[in-house]
Design a protein around this motif. Structure first.
Motif, short mmCIF file in Angstrom:
data_model
loop_
_atom_site.label_atom_id
_atom_site.label_comp_id
_atom_site.label_asym_id
_atom_site.label_seq_id
_atom_site.Cartn_x
_atom_site.Cartn_y
_atom_site.Cartn_z
N ARG A 82 -6.08 -2.48 -5.82
CA ARG A 82 -6.48 -2.79 -4.78
C ARG A 82 -6.31 -4.32 -4.37
O ARG A 82 -6.42 -5.06 -5.49
N ASP A 99 0.90 -1.21 0.09
CA ASP A 99 0.06 0.01 0.25
C ASP A 99 0.97 1.34 0.14
O ASP A 99 0.38 2.33 -0.66
N GLU A 100 1.96 1.38 0.66
CA GLU A 100 3.08 2.46 0.67
C GLU A 100 3.55 2.60 -0.64
O GLU A 100 3.44 3.91 -1.02
N LYS A 101 3.93 1.47 -1.44
CA LYS A 101 4.33 1.76 -2.52
C LYS A 101 3.50 2.24 -3.65
O LYS A 101 3.78 2.98 -4.34
N VAL A 102 2.23 1.71 -3.51
CA VAL A 102 1.29 2.04 -4.30
C VAL A 102 0.95 3.58 -4.26
O VAL A 102 0.97 4.21 -5.18
N GLU A 103 0.99 4.16 -2.99
CA GLU A 103 0.74 5.30 -2.95
C GLU A 103 1.79 6.45 -3.24
O GLU A 103 1.43 7.32 -3.77
N ALA A 104 2.98 5.77 -3.15
CA ALA A 104 4.01 6.57 -3.74
C ALA A 104 4.30 6.54 -5.15
O ALA A 104 4.74 7.54 -5.70
N GLN A 130 1.45 6.76 -7.02
CA GLN A 130 0.17 7.16 -7.70
C GLN A 130 0.11 7.94 -9.13
O GLN A 130 -0.54 7.76 -9.94
N CYS A 131 1.17 9.03 -9.08
CA CYS A 131 1.37 9.45 -10.48
C CYS A 131 1.73 8.49 -11.72
O CYS A 131 1.02 8.61 -12.58
#
Length: 90
Positions: free
Chosen positions: A53, A37-42, A44-45
């Motif tokens: 998900r 989840d942290e890596k997906v958030e990072a 995002q662009c």
């Protein structure tokens, strides 16, 4: 990792279209999910509005016909990165 790819379109509507499903070998641990989840958030662009998900052992995301290969490759690399990172912590 195996990918189940529905018919792709030039535009994606997550409310109507089926997601691409990447199946993991096993359901991930809570620690793995947190790092993912942290890596997906990072990213995002880079991942755009893919709507990434996890549902059990499946990673679901949306992609246009033009972006499907790039996003599938990125999801695959992300899974490998998370696994390697956690193995390094071990």
């Amino acid at each position: 990792m195996e990918f189940d790819v529905p018919p792709l379109r030039d535009a994606v509507n997550p409310e109507k279209d089926e997601a691409i499903v990447a199946s993991l070998d096993i359901a991930p641990s809570a620690e793995w999910l947190a790092v993912f989840d942290e890596k997906v958030e990072a990213l995002q662009c880079e991942l755009g509005l893919a709507g990434v998900r996890i549902d059990g052992a499946d990673i679901r995301f949306f992609a246009t016909a033009q972006d499907a290969r790039r996003l599938a490759d990125r999801i695959n690399a992300l899974v490998q990165d998370v696994t390697i990172e956690l193995m390094g912590r071990g």
